[in-house]
Design an enzyme around this catalytic site. Structure first.
Site, mmCIF file in Angstrom:
data_model
loop_
_atom_site.group_PDB
_atom_site.id
_atom_site.type_symbol
_atom_site.label_atom_id
_atom_site.label_comp_id
_atom_site.label_asym_id
_atom_site.label_seq_id
_atom_site.Cartn_x
_atom_site.Cartn_y
_atom_site.Cartn_z
ATOM 1 N N CYS A 120 14.463 -0.732 21.453
ATOM 2 C CA CYS A 120 14.185 -2.424 22.089
ATOM 3 C C CYS A 120 14.384 -3.434 21.619
ATOM 4 C CB CYS A 120 12.865 -2.139 23.467
ATOM 5 S SG CYS A 120 11.312 -1.744 22.199
ATOM 6 N N ARG A 123 0.611 -0.883 -0.214
ATOM 7 C CA ARG A 123 -0.056 0.026 -0.125
ATOM 8 C C ARG A 123 0.950 1.314 0.136
ATOM 9 N NH1 ARG A 123 -4.152 0.590 4.681
ATOM 10 N NH2 ARG A 123 -5.163 2.129 3.175
ATOM 11 N N HIS A 177 -6.045 9.365 11.145
ATOM 12 C CA HIS A 177 -6.077 8.060 11.415
ATOM 13 C C HIS A 177 -4.328 7.868 11.142
ATOM 14 C CE1 HIS A 177 -10.509 7.520 10.237
ATOM 15 N NE2 HIS A 177 -10.031 7.567 10.871
#
Length: 252
Positions: free
Chosen positions: A158, A72, A122
Site C-alpha cells: 500500500c 536497538r 510486547h
C-alpha cells in the site's frame, strides 16, 4: 540461596501440570541487551523514550523513530542467549506437564535458546509491519525482500511506512497474545516469574491473577518487586546463575 529452598522450588515446578514462565527485561539484560531506558545513551541521550516510542512520534518524525529502533535492533542482533535462557528452554523440553513462556521482551533470545511455546506480549523488534495494517493486523513485511533506500521503507502492498512490530506507549497489546497469557495465568498451578520488575501493566497483573486462582508464584530476581509479597518462594539471584542450579535440582 539454601539448597533447601532450591529443592522446594524444584519440587513445586516438577509437580506442576500447567507451568507458566513469565520473563522480563532482567533476563535479556544478562545477555547485554539494554533495558528500554538504558538504551537512551550516546546519540540518543537527549531523548525521552516516551518521545520516540509512540504512534504520535512516528507520525511526526518517522525517520527518527525508525533509526532509533534500527540502532536497538543492532544491539539485540549482537546479543546471544545466556545460561538462563538455555535453562528455561531445557525446562520446557524436559517437563512432563504443559509449559508456556510469556515474555515482555521484544528480542528472540528465548527462541534462539530453544524455547518453542512462547507468547510475546510486547511484540518482536526483529520484525517490521505495515503501519496501516493494510493486509490485516499485523501485516508483517520481510525487509530482505525489499530493494529500497527509503527510511523508513514503505509497504510493498500500500505504500505506507513500515514500523517495528512492537507495542508503543498508548497502544494495546496484541489481542491474541494477551488473551493467551491471561488464559494460561488463570489455569496454571505454578508460575515462575523471572527478571521482571512487576511494574509494567498488564503483564504485572498476571502473577496476581494466577495467585488468586491458587497458583504457587515463584520469583527469581536479585531485587524485591511488587510480586515478591505474593511469592511462595523467592530465589534472590540473577536468572543466569540460579536457573541452571534449579534445573540441576529438578534433574536430581
Amino acid at each position: 540461596m539454601s539448597q533447601e529452598a532450591l529443592h522446594r522450588v524444584a519440587n513445586l515446578i516438577q509437580s506442576a501440570k500447567h507451568l507458566v514462565i513469565l520473563t522480563g527485561a532482567g533476563v535479556s539484560k544478562e545477555s547485554g541487551v539494554p533495558t528500554f531506558r538504558d538504551a537512551m545513551d550516546g546519540l540518543w541521550s537527549q531523548y525521552d523514550p516516551q518521545q520516540l516510542a509512540t504512534p504520535q512520534a512516528f507520525e511526526h518524525d518517522p525517520r527518527l523513530v525508525w533509526e532509533w529502533y534500527q540502532w536497538r535492533r543492532d544491539l539485540v542482533h549482537q546479543a546471544k542467549p545466556n545460561a538462563g535462557h538455555y535453562a528455561l528452554a531445557q525446562l520446557e523440553a524436559q517437563h512432563t506437564g504443559e509449559v508456556l513462556t510469556v515474555t515482555q521482551n521484544v528480542d528472540d533470545l528465548h527462541e534462539q535458546a530453544g524455547t518453542r511455546r512462547i507468547v510475546h506480549l510486547h511484540g518482536n523488534i526483529a520484525r517490521s509491519k505495515c503501519a496501516s495494517s493494510c493486509q490485516g493486523e499485523p501485516t508483517i513485511i520481510d525487509l530482505n525482500t525489499l530493494q529500497t533506500e527509503d527510511v523508513p521503507p514503505r509497504c510493498p502492498h500500500c505504500g505506507a511506512y513500515l514500523r517495528p512490530d512492537v507495542v508503543w506507549f498508548g497502544e494495546s497489546l496484541p489481542p491474541y497474545a494477551i488473551a493467551r497469557a491471561i488464559e494460561a495465568s488463570q489455569n496454571c498451578d505454578v508460575m515462575l516469574v523471572v527478571g521482571t520488575s512487576g511494574l509494567v501493566s498488564p503483564a504485572a497483573q498476571l502473577p496476581s491473577m494466577a495467585a488468586q486462582r491458587g497458583a504457587a508464584i515463584i520469583e527469581v530476581n536479585p531485587e524485591s518487586t511488587p510480586i515478591t509479597p505474593i511469592a511462595v518462594a523467592k530465589l534472590n539471584d540473577y536468572s543466569g546463575v540460579v536457573l541452571p542450579q534449579l534445573l540441576d535440582a529438578i534433574g536430581a
